[in-house]
Design a protein around this motif. Structure first.
Motif, PDB file in Angstrom:
ATOM      1  N   GLU A   1       0.830  -1.202   0.000  1.00 62.90           N
ATOM      2  CA  GLU A   1       0.000   0.000   0.000  1.00 62.90           C
ATOM      3  C   GLU A   1       0.866   1.254   0.000  1.00 62.90           C
ATOM      4  O   GLU A   1       0.572   2.230  -0.712  1.00 62.90           O
ATOM      5  CB  GLU A   1      -0.940  -0.003   1.212  1.00 62.90           C
ATOM      6  N   THR A   2       1.947   1.234   0.772  1.00 61.29           N
ATOM      7  CA  THR A   2       2.859   2.375   0.823  1.00 61.29           C
ATOM      8  C   THR A   2       3.451   2.655  -0.553  1.00 61.29           C
ATOM      9  O   THR A   2       3.665   3.822  -0.923  1.00 61.29           O
ATOM     10  CB  THR A   2       3.982   2.094   1.835  1.00 61.29           C
ATOM     11  N   ARG A   3       3.690   1.616  -1.312  1.00 61.73           N
ATOM     12  CA  ARG A   3       4.252   1.770  -2.657  1.00 61.73           C
ATOM     13  C   ARG A   3       3.197   2.165  -3.696  1.00 61.73           C
ATOM     14  O   ARG A   3       3.523   2.358  -4.863  1.00 61.73           O
ATOM     15  CB  ARG A   3       4.910   0.447  -3.088  1.00 61.73           C
ATOM     16  N   GLY A   4       1.948   2.292  -3.271  1.00 64.58           N
ATOM     17  CA  GLY A   4       0.895   2.678  -4.203  1.00 64.58           C
ATOM     18  C   GLY A   4       0.420   1.558  -5.098  1.00 64.58           C
ATOM     19  O   GLY A   4      -0.211   1.801  -6.128  1.00 64.58           O
ATOM     20  N   LYS A   5       0.694   0.320  -4.681  1.00 67.44           N
ATOM     21  CA  LYS A   5       0.354  -0.836  -5.504  1.00 67.44           C
ATOM     22  C   LYS A   5      -0.986  -1.469  -5.129  1.00 67.44           C
ATOM     23  O   LYS A   5      -1.618  -2.118  -5.957  1.00 67.44           O
ATOM     24  CB  LYS A   5       1.443  -1.916  -5.375  1.00 67.44           C
ATOM     25  N   LEU A   6      -1.410  -1.309  -3.879  1.00 65.05           N
ATOM     26  CA  LEU A   6      -2.560  -2.057  -3.372  1.00 65.05           C
ATOM     27  C   LEU A   6      -3.869  -1.387  -3.780  1.00 65.05           C
ATOM     28  O   LEU A   6      -4.142  -0.245  -3.399  1.00 65.05           O
ATOM     29  CB  LEU A   6      -2.483  -2.176  -1.851  1.00 65.05           C
TER      30      LEU A   6
END
Length: 255
Positions: A94-99
């Motif tokens: 989520e932090t990486r903007g993937k979730l």
């Protein structure tokens, strides 16, 4: 395919993905001290009678079943549990903007405690951290009701209407919330990568997110210690402790 090769492949899919959808089952919480239900040391495997406490018909009809259920809730390991490395690895996504979405069959709220944004989480089976009245539908923090049990109420009733209280979770024989299931299926249809983590993939309709994502063209990755009925449709199968496998594939440096 060797395990290291499979991990590298999944890392590459994660790096390329824009909308990752994760489905989690009880297996992700076992490293936090919460036993699963159907595994070799699962709650219902070790004590089949405990399944009655999760069956709506028995729970509503039998005060003794309810009393046993309240005693079990008092002693449930989830109250002391903390998110483990598997939960935190998904926060990394989520932090990486993937979730895109996190669909969970779990009722322990460890994903919330790990730090996920609430709007990302789809709790298809509810939460054990709330109680609900079967009569009037009123919700209240479970901690408040457990205080009443500790004070001597073996089968506490709703203070608003006198109805039967239960955990705000989906019991066997209880209808799922259609809007929640619809939201899960819509998210699965939007995925370009689906990770099924720690789920037996035997409970429907939520297990149906796997073929929905597959039909939408997503890569399917199943991470579980035991085989599942969905293994034949997976693009990658990762076996091993979830608390080790998930960090290995989700960490930012792996991208």
């Amino acid at each position: 395919m060797q395990p290291t090769d499979a991990i590298k492949l999944v890392r590459a899919w994660i790096a390329a993905a824009r909308r990752i959808v994760v489905l989690t089952g009880a297996g992700i919480s076992t490293d936090s001290g919460i036993p699963d239900f159907r595994g070799p040391q699962g709650v219902w495997t070790v004590n089949p009678a405990a399944e009655q406490q999760s069956t709506l018909q028995h729970y509503l009809a039998d005060p003794q079943v309810r009393q046993a259920a309240w005693r079990s809730r008092l002693a449930h390991p989830a109250w002391q549990a903390r998110p483990n490395r598997g939960h935190l690895a998904l926060v990394e996504l989520e932090t990486r903007g993937k979730l895109h979405a996190l669909i969970t069959q779990n009722i322990d709220e460890l994903h919330r405690l790990a730090g996920h944004a609430g709007e990302r989480i789809i709790e298809v089976h509810g939460t054990m951290r709330r109680a609900m009245c079967w009569g009037c539908g009123q919700r209240t923090p479970m901690a408040n009701v457990l205080d009443r049990v500790r004070a001597g109420e073996a089968d506490p009733a709703c203070r608003a209407c006198g109805g039967i209280l239960k955990s705000d979770t989906i019991s066997f024989g209880q209808a799922l919330v259609p809007a929640v299931i619809d939201r899960a299926m819509v998210a699965a249809a939007q995925a370009d990568l689906l990770l099924a983590v720690g789920s037996t993939l035997q409970v429907y309709p939520v297990a149906g997110v796997v073929p929905v994502a597959r039909q939408a063209g997503a890569h399917i990755v199943i991470i579980n210690n035991q085989p599942t009925p969905m293994d034949p449709v997976a693009d990658a199968l990762l076996r091993g402790p979830i608390g080790e496998v998930l960090p290995a594939v989700c960490a930012a440096h792996a991208a």
